[in-house]
Design a protein around this motif. Structure first.
Motif, PDB file in Angstrom:
ATOM      1  N   MET A  58       0.844  -1.184   0.000  1.00 36.99           N
ATOM      2  CA  MET A  58       0.000   0.000   0.000  1.00 36.99           C
ATOM      3  C   MET A  58       0.886   1.244   0.000  1.00 36.99           C
ATOM      4  O   MET A  58       1.926   1.274   0.664  1.00 36.99           O
ATOM      5  CB  MET A  58      -0.904  -0.006   1.245  1.00 36.99           C
ATOM      6  N   LYS A  59       0.456   2.277  -0.750  1.00 36.65           N
ATOM      7  CA  LYS A  59       1.185   3.535  -0.790  1.00 36.65           C
ATOM      8  C   LYS A  59       0.281   4.650  -0.283  1.00 36.65           C
ATOM      9  O   LYS A  59      -0.910   4.694  -0.610  1.00 36.65           O
ATOM     10  CB  LYS A  59       1.663   3.840  -2.207  1.00 36.65           C
ATOM     11  N   TYR A  60       0.860   5.552   0.532  1.00 38.03           N
ATOM     12  CA  TYR A  60       0.095   6.644   1.140  1.00 38.03           C
ATOM     13  C   TYR A  60       0.725   7.982   0.771  1.00 38.03           C
ATOM     14  O   TYR A  60       1.955   8.111   0.692  1.00 38.03           O
ATOM     15  CB  TYR A  60       0.085   6.514   2.663  1.00 38.03           C
TER      16      TYR A  60
ATOM     17  N   MET B  79       5.358  10.574   0.026  1.00 39.67           N
ATOM     18  CA  MET B  79       4.680   9.335  -0.341  1.00 39.67           C
ATOM     19  C   MET B  79       5.436   8.203   0.350  1.00 39.67           C
ATOM     20  O   MET B  79       6.671   8.167   0.337  1.00 39.67           O
ATOM     21  CB  MET B  79       4.683   9.127  -1.853  1.00 39.67           C
TER      22      MET B  79
ATOM     23  N   ASP C  34       5.704   3.971   0.816  1.00 45.56           N
ATOM     24  CA  ASP C  34       5.381   2.632   0.325  1.00 45.56           C
ATOM     25  C   ASP C  34       5.562   1.652   1.482  1.00 45.56           C
ATOM     26  O   ASP C  34       6.683   1.388   1.929  1.00 45.56           O
ATOM     27  CB  ASP C  34       6.319   2.269  -0.827  1.00 45.56           C
ATOM     28  N   THR C  35       4.431   1.129   2.000  1.00 43.42           N
ATOM     29  CA  THR C  35       4.505   0.266   3.176  1.00 43.42           C
ATOM     30  C   THR C  35       5.072  -1.113   2.849  1.00 43.42           C
ATOM     31  O   THR C  35       5.549  -1.810   3.747  1.00 43.42           O
ATOM     32  CB  THR C  35       3.115   0.087   3.810  1.00 43.42           C
ATOM     33  N   GLU C  36       5.005  -1.522   1.583  1.00 46.76           N
ATOM     34  CA  GLU C  36       5.565  -2.830   1.224  1.00 46.76           C
ATOM     35  C   GLU C  36       7.088  -2.751   1.120  1.00 46.76           C
ATOM     36  O   GLU C  36       7.800  -3.638   1.606  1.00 46.76           O
ATOM     37  CB  GLU C  36       4.961  -3.309  -0.092  1.00 46.76           C
ATOM     38  N   GLN C  37       7.574  -1.693   0.489  1.00 49.68           N
ATOM     39  CA  GLN C  37       9.017  -1.533   0.345  1.00 49.68           C
ATOM     40  C   GLN C  37       9.635  -0.798   1.533  1.00 49.68           C
ATOM     41  O   GLN C  37      10.864  -0.693   1.636  1.00 49.68           O
ATOM     42  CB  GLN C  37       9.320  -0.745  -0.942  1.00 49.68           C
TER      43      GLN C  37
ATOM     44  N   THR D 280       9.669   2.387   2.062  1.00 45.22           N
ATOM     45  CA  THR D 280      10.454   3.451   1.440  1.00 45.22           C
ATOM     46  C   THR D 280       9.676   4.755   1.494  1.00 45.22           C
ATOM     47  O   THR D 280       8.493   4.798   1.146  1.00 45.22           O
ATOM     48  CB  THR D 280      10.791   3.112  -0.023  1.00 45.22           C
TER      49      THR D 280
ATOM     50  N   TYR E 286       9.349   8.736   0.248  1.00 40.10           N
ATOM     51  CA  TYR E 286       9.726   9.644  -0.824  1.00 40.10           C
ATOM     52  C   TYR E 286       9.249  11.058  -0.478  1.00 40.10           C
ATOM     53  O   TYR E 286       8.194  11.237   0.134  1.00 40.10           O
ATOM     54  CB  TYR E 286       9.069   9.244  -2.148  1.00 40.10           C
TER      55      TYR E 286
ATOM     56  N   ASP F 216      -1.762   3.903  -8.270  1.00 34.65           N
ATOM     57  CA  ASP F 216      -0.930   3.841  -9.475  1.00 34.65           C
ATOM     58  C   ASP F 216      -1.810   3.908 -10.716  1.00 34.65           C
ATOM     59  O   ASP F 216      -2.963   3.454 -10.708  1.00 34.65           O
ATOM     60  CB  ASP F 216      -0.133   2.524  -9.514  1.00 34.65           C
TER      61      ASP F 216
END
Length: 624
Positions: free
Chosen positions: A1-3, A9, A11-14, A16, A18, A100
């Motif tokens: 999931m990205k928030y 931003m 990325d909860t999976e990676q 990471t 930004y 996305d």
């Protein structure tokens, strides 16, 4: 999931983070903690919840939670995470899911999958590759932040030469000119040469004297002063970067000039683009968070590692400071960097002292002394002896303290650094006063003033002498005269600690004489107050028994101090609040700050020693 939230931003999976399409350095546990907050932004997570879900039940201290939240606040803004006393922490920013773009759907064909994939489709893809590449290049250029295209404008002061090399006939051609040319040609900064021919050596001690004028003169945002030298087949540079907000000092040494210039250029690029120069030095939490990010980006940068180790010690993480100092020493040996190796031992010694591990501190200082003696590095030898004096002070050994500082003054003389010698002499005077030795108090203060007289320094440097003279004055009118003299000679628009302390002492004198309006007048029309000023204003109101105002300002001081990592002021503010709540009979509120002091004060031995009587008065038991 990205928030999405603000300009970020995640990325909860990676795991990471930004910001404006750039990856922001974020350590594993910090990223896991951020993911936890974003998973349920309305929930208040207790410390136990966080420890269980981020650290998976591993045994770590609650301090780990506070440190990671401090880092996230430093990265995302203080308003991102709210603290609910006795409950936990809650996310505060508006969060939106990041969607996305939908992937392109294949076009139906009657020719079957084989022909579509391996027949004409292959030629179509080959033709498309250049077009896709062009689009990607354009997209990257469009997404590239504009600030990366603008180099930091730096006012570059004339290079100074280490005292040991000042009589060298070749030093200018072999070192000064190549370093100057490199600084003016590098892509790291946009250097603007300062035209003055004045010796700016005291810029290292009092940059505030010159900063405003130089920035205005060059239209720059940073001023850089540097000293170069050669010793034992090594070349070195020591420099200070100073902006209106903050500063950064560093040194590099190398076996040859190309390696030195490479290290200098790389480090300058890192620092001027890191945001470190935009942080108030008093905000130790934010500085610590930024240094952790820098260390993650450049783990082999010895200057960053040394700064992080020092920062960990200043924020009370003494055990971690020792580990980082050990790592610094090991890496310095690998790179044959004797300066950083010696500095590693000094950092470790300071951290050992903070934990009352005096034997370990002495052993570390002996190793630093050996290194700097071989190097004939007199400036660092003076600093090592200063650290020895702190060790003697902690052990109530005035004779040892005095002997260490006399040696330090001798090394400062050999380093041809009269302002360092002057400050050491003045410090010896202050501690002599604490030990009740009036003869040494007067002797070394007069010595400090004599040094200033000999080198014909500007009047601002005499602020230190007048301030201590006010401290030693035996009558209130004499003390007031000296404190007002300090306020008169030190400009309001420049940051001088002597001015702040003189104002604080003058305030105490006014409180003693019930001159309330004059005391408060020292803190009106002076802009936004910091934590220490808010605490002083609280003390004024407490002295006149205006308890609501005393509470308001003490609470603000406590909040500001904790947010910025000013631990001593946070502890002092907690004591002030205990006094307010005792006077107003509020035992429930007293319990909160008793608990804070019982937990936090044990990390600061000097503060404990000074305030032991007050702690006993409030029945706060902290092991001796």
């Amino acid at each position: 999931m990205k928030y999405l939230f603000n300009d970020f931003m995640f990325d909860t999976e990676q795991l990471t983070l930004y910001k404006k399409n750039e990856v922001i350095g974020c350590r594993y546990n910090e990223a896991r903690l951020l993911a936890l907050f974003l998973s349920e932004p309305q929930r208040v997570f207790s410390k136990d919840d966080i420890l269980a879900q981020v650290w998976n039940g591993k045994v770590v201290s609650e301090q780990a939670v506070f440190q990671n939240i401090s880092v996230l606040r430093a990265l995302l803004g203080d308003e991102a995470i709210k603290t609910f006393p006795k409950k936990g922490y809650q996310w505060q920013l508006e969060v939106k899911p990041f969607i996305d773009a939908a992937p392109a759907q294949p076009i139906a064909s009657n020719e079957g999958p084989s022909k579509a994939t391996f027949g004409n489709g292959r030629r179509l893809w080959l033709l498309a590759i250049p077009a896709v590449a062009i689009v990607c290049v354009i997209a990257v250029l469009l997404m590239r932040p504009q600030e990366q295209l603008v180099r930091t404008r730096v006012a570059l002061l004339p290079l100074l030469i280490e005292p040991a090399n000042q009589h060298s006939q070749s030093i200018h051609a072999e070192l000064v000119q190549p370093v100057w040319d490199s600084l003016n040609q590098t892509d790291s900064i946009s250097a603007v040469a300062v035209k003055d021919v004045k010796d700016y050596r005291d810029f290292f001690h009092a940059p505030q004297k010159y900063l405003g004028r130089l920035l205005q003169q060059t239209n720059g945002s940073v001023v850089m002063a540097a000293i170069v030298g050669m010793h034992d087949q090594q070349v070195s540079i020591r420099y200070l970067l100073k902006s209106k907000q903050g500063g950064w000092s560093a040194s590099h040494s190398a076996n040859n000039l190309p390696l030195l210039l490479e290290a200098l250029d790389k480090h300058l690029a890192l620092i001027v683009n890191s945001g470190v120069l935009e942080i108030d030095p008093a905000d130790s939490n934010l500085i610590n968070a930024r240094l952790k990010i820098l260390y993650q980006q450049e783990p082999d940068d010895l200057v960053v590692l040394a700064a992080l180790a020092n920062s960990e010690s200043r924020t009370g993480n003494h055990s971690n400071a020792i580990l980082l100092a050990d790592a610094l020493g090991a890496k310095a040996k690998l790179h044959n960097d004797k300066t950083c190796e010696g500095e590693a031992y000094v950092i470790a010694a300071s951290a050992y002292m903070a934990q009352s591990l005096f034997a370990e501190a002495a052993a570390a200082l002996r190793k630093a002394l050996e290194i700097f003696t071989v190097q004939q590095d007199y400036r660092n030898l003076a600093l090592v002896q200063q650290t020895y004096s702190y060790l003697a002070f902690e052990q109530h050994d005035y004779d040892g303290f005095k002997q260490a500082l006399i040696l330090a003054m001798g090394f400062a003389q050999q380093a041809n650094d009269p302002l360092l010698e002057m400050s050491i002499s003045a410090y010896l005077s202050v501690v002599a006063n604490k030990f009740g030795n009036k003869d040494d108090r007067q002797k070394y203060l007069e010595r400090a003033e004599s040094i200033l007289d000999q080198i014909l320094q500007a009047r601002e440097h005499y602020g230190l002498i007048y301030f201590y003279s006010g401290m030693y004055a035996e009558t209130d009118p004499a003390a007031e005269k000296y404190y007002r003299k300090v306020l008169a000679i030190l400009p309001v628009d420049q940051k001088w600690w002597e001015r702040d302390r003189a104002r604080e002492h003058l305030t105490q004198l006014f409180i003693k004489q019930s001159r309330w309006d004059e005391a408060l007048g020292l803190y009106t029309n002076v802009g936004k107050l910091g934590a220490s000023e808010e605490l002083i204003v609280s003390n004024i109101h407490a002295a006149r028994q205006d308890w609501p105002q005393a509470e308001t300002h003490a609470l603000l001081a406590f909040k500001l101090a904790n947010l910025s990592g000013q631990k001593y002021i946070a502890l002092d503010s907690a004591l002030a609040l205990l006094g307010v709540y005792k006077a107003t009979n509020q035992p429930e509120k007293m319990a909160i700050y008793k608990q804070f002091l019982a937990k936090e004060a044990s990390n600061y031995s000097y503060w404990l020693r000074v305030n032991r009587e007050a702690l006993d008065r409030f029945s706060i038991a902290i092991p001796r």
